[in-house]
Write a protein that holds these residues in place. Structure first.
Motif, PDB file in Angstrom:
ATOM      1  N   ALA A 161      -0.193  -1.487  -0.006  1.00 44.30           N
ATOM      2  CA  ALA A 161      -0.385   0.131  -0.145  1.00 44.30           C
ATOM      3  C   ALA A 161       0.407   1.325  -0.426  1.00 44.30           C
ATOM      4  O   ALA A 161       0.314   1.906  -0.665  1.00 44.30           O
ATOM      5  N   ALA A 162       1.818   1.111   0.117  1.00 48.17           N
ATOM      6  CA  ALA A 162       2.459   2.393   0.601  1.00 48.17           C
ATOM      7  C   ALA A 162       3.497   3.154  -1.322  1.00 48.17           C
ATOM      8  O   ALA A 162       3.665   2.390  -2.486  1.00 48.17           O
ATOM      9  N   PRO A 209      -2.454   1.424  29.228  1.00 48.99           N
ATOM     10  CA  PRO A 209      -2.629   2.273  28.504  1.00 48.99           C
ATOM     11  C   PRO A 209      -2.556   2.268  27.433  1.00 48.99           C
ATOM     12  O   PRO A 209      -1.336   1.816  27.125  1.00 48.99           O
ATOM     13  N   PRO A 210      -3.901   2.841  26.485  1.00 49.35           N
ATOM     14  CA  PRO A 210      -4.041   3.310  25.252  1.00 49.35           C
ATOM     15  C   PRO A 210      -2.483   4.094  24.920  1.00 49.35           C
ATOM     16  O   PRO A 210      -2.503   5.226  25.348  1.00 49.35           O
ATOM     17  N   SER A 211      -2.771   4.099  23.491  1.00 46.66           N
ATOM     18  CA  SER A 211      -1.179   4.863  23.115  1.00 46.66           C
ATOM     19  C   SER A 211      -1.736   6.208  22.750  1.00 46.66           C
ATOM     20  O   SER A 211      -3.107   5.889  22.265  1.00 46.66           O
ATOM     21  N   LYS A 212      -1.042   6.818  22.876  1.00 44.94           N
ATOM     22  CA  LYS A 212      -1.184   8.537  22.779  1.00 44.94           C
ATOM     23  C   LYS A 212      -0.353   9.019  20.694  1.00 44.94           C
ATOM     24  O   LYS A 212      -1.188   9.877  20.187  1.00 44.94           O
ATOM     25  N   SER A 213      -0.039   7.745  20.691  1.00 42.85           N
ATOM     26  CA  SER A 213       0.232   8.643  19.435  1.00 42.85           C
ATOM     27  C   SER A 213       0.050   6.871  17.874  1.00 42.85           C
ATOM     28  O   SER A 213      -0.045   7.263  17.390  1.00 42.85           O
ATOM     29  N   TYR A 214      -0.337   6.084  18.214  1.00 37.91           N
ATOM     30  CA  TYR A 214      -0.275   5.462  17.813  1.00 37.91           C
ATOM     31  C   TYR A 214      -1.720   4.467  17.516  1.00 37.91           C
ATOM     32  O   TYR A 214      -2.222   4.494  18.210  1.00 37.91           O
ATOM     33  N   VAL A 215      -2.322   4.667  16.085  1.00 46.25           N
ATOM     34  CA  VAL A 215      -4.100   4.557  16.205  1.00 46.25           C
ATOM     35  C   VAL A 215      -3.378   2.882  14.961  1.00 46.25           C
ATOM     36  O   VAL A 215      -3.017   2.977  13.912  1.00 46.25           O
ATOM     37  N   VAL A 216      -4.412   2.242  15.703  1.00 43.33           N
ATOM     38  CA  VAL A 216      -4.586   1.159  14.479  1.00 43.33           C
ATOM     39  C   VAL A 216      -5.248   0.820  14.038  1.00 43.33           C
ATOM     40  O   VAL A 216      -6.641   1.554  13.870  1.00 43.33           O
ATOM     41  N   VAL A 217      -5.218   1.014  12.585  1.00 40.48           N
ATOM     42  CA  VAL A 217      -5.915   0.531  11.470  1.00 40.48           C
ATOM     43  C   VAL A 217      -7.213  -0.175  11.178  1.00 40.48           C
ATOM     44  O   VAL A 217      -6.949  -0.682  11.920  1.00 40.48           O
ATOM     45  N   PRO A 218      -8.170   0.026  10.972  1.00 41.34           N
ATOM     46  CA  PRO A 218      -9.661  -0.647  10.414  1.00 41.34           C
ATOM     47  C   PRO A 218      -8.786  -2.330  10.166  1.00 41.34           C
ATOM     48  O   PRO A 218      -8.104  -1.346   8.967  1.00 41.34           O
ATOM     49  N   ASP A 219      -9.170  -2.825  10.084  1.00 45.06           N
ATOM     50  CA  ASP A 219      -8.878  -4.591   9.164  1.00 45.06           C
ATOM     51  C   ASP A 219      -9.358  -4.148   7.945  1.00 45.06           C
ATOM     52  O   ASP A 219      -8.470  -4.184   6.731  1.00 45.06           O
ATOM     53  N   ALA A 220     -10.231  -3.335   7.556  1.00 43.70           N
ATOM     54  CA  ALA A 220     -11.041  -2.949   6.616  1.00 43.70           C
ATOM     55  C   ALA A 220      -9.972  -2.810   6.014  1.00 43.70           C
ATOM     56  O   ALA A 220     -10.314  -2.755   4.538  1.00 43.70           O
ATOM     57  N   TRP A 221      -8.934  -1.827   6.023  1.00 38.96           N
ATOM     58  CA  TRP A 221      -8.310  -0.979   5.723  1.00 38.96           C
ATOM     59  C   TRP A 221      -7.320  -2.139   4.388  1.00 38.96           C
ATOM     60  O   TRP A 221      -6.198  -1.538   4.023  1.00 38.96           O
ATOM     61  N   LEU A 222      -6.427  -3.330   5.339  1.00 39.66           N
ATOM     62  CA  LEU A 222      -5.940  -3.781   4.996  1.00 39.66           C
ATOM     63  C   LEU A 222      -4.989  -4.000   3.655  1.00 39.66           C
ATOM     64  O   LEU A 222      -4.227  -4.620   3.135  1.00 39.66           O
ATOM     65  N   ASP A 223      -6.056  -4.460   3.215  1.00 44.42           N
ATOM     66  CA  ASP A 223      -6.225  -5.279   1.881  1.00 44.42           C
ATOM     67  C   ASP A 223      -6.536  -4.459   1.239  1.00 44.42           C
ATOM     68  O   ASP A 223      -6.546  -4.319  -0.096  1.00 44.42           O
ATOM     69  N   ASP A 224      -6.886  -3.118   0.825  1.00 46.82           N
ATOM     70  CA  ASP A 224      -7.669  -2.008   0.271  1.00 46.82           C
ATOM     71  C   ASP A 224      -5.976  -0.710   0.660  1.00 46.82           C
ATOM     72  O   ASP A 224      -6.060   0.156   1.303  1.00 46.82           O
ATOM     73  N   ARG A 225      -5.837  -1.372  -0.757  1.00 47.97           N
ATOM     74  CA  ARG A 225      -4.414   0.181  -1.252  1.00 47.97           C
ATOM     75  C   ARG A 225      -5.202   1.801  -1.343  1.00 47.97           C
ATOM     76  O   ARG A 225      -4.427   2.413  -0.504  1.00 47.97           O
ATOM     77  N   ASP A 226      -6.568   1.967  -1.494  1.00 54.27           N
ATOM     78  CA  ASP A 226      -7.038   3.428  -2.103  1.00 54.27           C
ATOM     79  C   ASP A 226      -7.266   3.893  -0.409  1.00 54.27           C
ATOM     80  O   ASP A 226      -6.611   4.651  -0.364  1.00 54.27           O
ATOM     81  N   ALA A 227      -8.215   3.063   1.105  1.00 57.21           N
ATOM     82  CA  ALA A 227      -7.964   3.709   1.963  1.00 57.21           C
ATOM     83  C   ALA A 227      -6.999   3.488   2.777  1.00 57.21           C
ATOM     84  O   ALA A 227      -6.959   5.096   3.504  1.00 57.21           O
ATOM     85  N   LEU A 228      -5.774   2.378   2.725  1.00 54.41           N
ATOM     86  CA  LEU A 228      -4.501   3.088   3.379  1.00 54.41           C
ATOM     87  C   LEU A 228      -3.703   3.666   3.047  1.00 54.41           C
ATOM     88  O   LEU A 228      -2.656   4.562   3.542  1.00 54.41           O
ATOM     89  N   ARG A 229      -3.658   4.021   1.577  1.00 58.45           N
ATOM     90  CA  ARG A 229      -1.713   4.760   0.780  1.00 58.45           C
ATOM     91  C   ARG A 229      -2.293   6.107   2.354  1.00 58.45           C
ATOM     92  O   ARG A 229      -1.497   6.697   2.552  1.00 58.45           O
ATOM     93  N   PRO A 230      -3.443   6.999   1.989  1.00 53.75           N
ATOM     94  CA  PRO A 230      -3.112   7.871   2.105  1.00 53.75           C
ATOM     95  C   PRO A 230      -2.982   8.374   4.013  1.00 53.75           C
ATOM     96  O   PRO A 230      -2.186   9.070   4.109  1.00 53.75           O
ATOM     97  N   TRP A 231      -3.313   7.031   5.010  1.00 53.83           N
ATOM     98  CA  TRP A 231      -2.590   7.380   5.844  1.00 53.83           C
ATOM     99  C   TRP A 231      -1.656   7.007   6.182  1.00 53.83           C
ATOM    100  O   TRP A 231      -0.280   7.782   7.471  1.00 53.83           O
ATOM    101  N   ILE A 232      -0.875   6.190   5.148  1.00 56.66           N
ATOM    102  CA  ILE A 232       0.668   5.952   5.738  1.00 56.66           C
ATOM    103  C   ILE A 232       1.419   6.740   4.954  1.00 56.66           C
ATOM    104  O   ILE A 232       2.146   7.461   5.537  1.00 56.66           O
ATOM    105  N   VAL A 233       0.509   7.434   3.646  1.00 56.31           N
ATOM    106  CA  VAL A 233       1.620   9.298   3.241  1.00 56.31           C
ATOM    107  C   VAL A 233       1.479  10.399   4.824  1.00 56.31           C
ATOM    108  O   VAL A 233       2.536  10.603   4.965  1.00 56.31           O
ATOM    109  N   ARG A 234       0.418   9.765   5.324  1.00 58.39           N
ATOM    110  CA  ARG A 234       0.427  11.102   6.484  1.00 58.39           C
ATOM    111  C   ARG A 234       1.287  10.292   7.541  1.00 58.39           C
ATOM    112  O   ARG A 234       1.656  11.743   8.526  1.00 58.39           O
TER     113      ARG A 234
END
Length: 117
Positions: free
Chosen positions: A15-16, A76-101
């Motif tokens: 996805a990167a 405690p929950p992380s204040k800097s890392y967010v687990v992406v939705p599982d549905a995005w793992l095989d969806d490059r169009d959903a995941l790529r913009p967040w990788i870039v960000r």
């Protein structure tokens, strides 16, 4: 659902954007992903978590299925890392913009100084 860090590594790599310099290193039973030499994603049995800050962190947390990284319920929950939705793992169009960000949020490394001998 438990995730396999090696599968997450393949999904992140796919996805990167091709110009993003990615590296991966084993860490505490998972894998840490680096962009341009700086840690920006955690790949573990919990899922793929991106390091974000400020508005990006809050915006991703608002996505259905996203949650703060928490390796165990007692941590405690992380204040800097967010687990992406599982549905995005095989969806490059959903995941790529967040990788870039996530990569764009990385702070430049501090210049190294040499100690006098």
């Amino acid at each position: 659902m438990a995730h396999d860090p090696k599968i997450l590594q393949a999904q992140l790599s796919k996805a990167a954007p091709p110009d993003l310099d990615l590296a991966f290193r084993p860490m505490f039973g998972g894998i840490m992903a680096y962009a341009d030499g700086k840690a920006f994603a955690s790949l573990s049995d919990v899922g793929l978590a991106l390091k974000l800050s400020g508005a990006d962190y809050a915006e991703l947390l608002g996505a259905p299925g996203a949650r703060p990284l928490q390796y165990t319920p007692s941590m405690p929950p992380s204040k800097s890392y967010v687990v992406v939705p599982d549905a995005w793992l095989d969806d490059r169009d959903a995941l790529r913009p967040w990788i870039v960000r996530g990569a764009a949020n990385l702070k430049p490394a501090a210049p190294k100084t040499r100690r006098a001998k």
